[in-house]
Design a protein around this motif. Structure first.
Motif, short mmCIF file in Angstrom:
data_model
loop_
_atom_site.label_atom_id
_atom_site.label_comp_id
_atom_site.label_asym_id
_atom_site.label_seq_id
_atom_site.Cartn_x
_atom_site.Cartn_y
_atom_site.Cartn_z
N PRO A 34 0.85 -1.14 0.12
CA PRO A 34 -0.12 0.08 -0.17
C PRO A 34 0.83 1.17 -0.14
CG PRO A 34 -0.02 -1.03 2.10
CD PRO A 34 0.85 -2.01 1.25
N VAL A 92 -2.04 -5.18 -1.29
CA VAL A 92 -3.17 -4.71 -2.02
C VAL A 92 -3.57 -5.30 -3.09
CG1 VAL A 92 -4.57 -2.62 -2.88
CG2 VAL A 92 -2.93 -2.29 -0.84
N SER A 95 -3.61 -3.77 -7.16
CA SER A 95 -2.57 -2.62 -7.17
C SER A 95 -1.70 -2.42 -8.29
CB SER A 95 -2.13 -2.25 -6.09
OG SER A 95 -1.08 -3.15 -5.63
N THR A 197 -2.98 3.08 -4.18
CA THR A 197 -3.76 2.15 -3.69
C THR A 197 -4.71 2.59 -3.27
OG1 THR A 197 -2.42 1.87 -1.58
CG2 THR A 197 -1.51 0.61 -3.27
N PHE A 330 -9.25 3.37 4.16
CA PHE A 330 -8.34 3.53 3.02
C PHE A 330 -8.46 5.35 2.73
CE2 PHE A 330 -11.20 -0.15 2.48
CZ PHE A 330 -10.27 -0.98 2.55
#
Length: 343
Positions: A34, A92, A95, A197, A330
């Motif tokens: 991430p 992730v 991604s 991400t 997020f």
């Protein structure tokens, strides 16, 4: 010298050169760690070094405190490996699905929608398209190796349309001064992307809270358009905050969504309205308005985007206080050069 990096709990491995960050090596190797800003300001890439040693390039203490560093945590966007590493990070999925490309583009339109906001439309070369996930960003490639990051404000389902970006004027800013003062339609810009991400986790059916401040609305708009494209039935609550009503520069579009989309709610919040604004809506901090309406976020996903103070406050009040699972938060903090200059 090359070091071997092992990611837990996935067991994925990749090689890292001594002159590249752990994050850069992961992206190069197709490993989906991430990340957000890539410059040590937002903290999205934070993970733990289980074995081995790293040194950190300059970063903001609010992104990685001295205590966190002492406890073995690292900002992988700033971390240089000094040995083989075993790191702990939540990867992730998806991604790295779309390749990062460098592309030319032509400025198709500059639309000033607020005193300090321009919507920039970019036309890509004929028969070319940028594949990306709603919420991701591109980096404009400027002189002397400088870069400036902006999120796509339209969903990838509209690839036959110009790419749109929302640019807020930062007086004295190298790029935004140019956009507001000297840039013209048909100018050529080069960019690299997609990055980041911050995008919809489509495997979940949890209700969504979209939290935006200022031009943090740009990737949030792309997320909403993507949900519409998916014909999603998920419940969505959009909270958009600004200092004055004109900061909510696409308020009418949000109101239209609330009228025509099932399971969609829009809450505009203004923190510092003046009497002449005649604002009769919600006031205060936008992240606090979420908790006023939804004190229990345990069954939600939150997507927060905008100024670092809003993102950090939301993370603190939602996650640190136990109202939201950390893995369901997020974020994409919009960091400026002024933010990066802070210690």
């Amino acid at each position: 010298m090359t070091f071997q990096i092992t990611v837990q709990p996935s067991g994925h491995r990749f090689e890292c050169e001594t002159d590249e960050t752990v994050l850069s090596a992961a992206i190069r190797s197709g490993i989906g760690l991430p990340y957000g800003c890539k410059n040590g300001a937002c903290g999205s890439c934070k993970g733990k070094v289980v074995e081995g040693q790293v040194t950190h390039k300059a970063h903001q203490q609010r992104a990685l405190s001295e205590q966190e560093a002492a406890d073995g945590f690292s900002l992988f966007c700033c971390a240089l490996a000094s040995s083989d590493l075993v790191i702990e990070a939540r990867e992730v999925s998806g991604s790295t699905e779309y390749p990062v490309r460098k592309m030319p583009s032509r400025v198709a339109k500059l639309d000033k929608v607020a005193p300090d906001v321009i919507i920039m439309s970019l036309q890509l070369p004929a028969n070319e398209a940028l594949a990306y996930r709603a919420g991701q960003y591109v980096e404009f490639l400027l002189k002397d190796g400088k870069r400036r990051s902006y999120s796509m404000a339209n969903a990838p389902s509209s690839l036959d349309s110009p790419l749109t970006l929302h640019v807020r004027h930062m007086p004295g800013g190298l790029f935004t001064d140019h956009v507001f003062n000297t840039m013209k339609e048909r100018d050529i810009l080069r960019f690299e992307g997609p990055h980041g991400t911050f995008f919809l986790r489509e495997e979940s059916d949890k209700p969504i809270v979209l939290l935006a401040s200022g031009t943090g609305f740009a990737p949030v708009k792309a997320l909403v358009e993507h949900l519409i494209h998916l014909k999603s039935s998920r419940h969505v609550s959009l909270y958009w905050g600004g200092r004055r009503p004109h900061d909510l520069y696409m308020n009418e579009l949000c109101e239209q969504w609330a009228m025509i989309l099932p399971n969609f709610r829009y809450v505009p919040v203004v923190s510092d309205p003046l009497p002449e604004d005649r604002w009769s809506g919600r006031t205060g901090f936008v992240h606090a308005a979420v908790l006023q309406d939804l004190p229990d976020l345990s069954g939600h996903q939150v997507y927060a985007c905008g100024s670092p103070i809003v993102v950090d406050s939301a993370r603190r009040d939602y996650v640190a206080l136990g109202k939201l699972p950390a893995e369901e938060f997020f974020a994409d903090a919009f960091t400026s050069e002024a933010d990066l200059a802070q210690s």
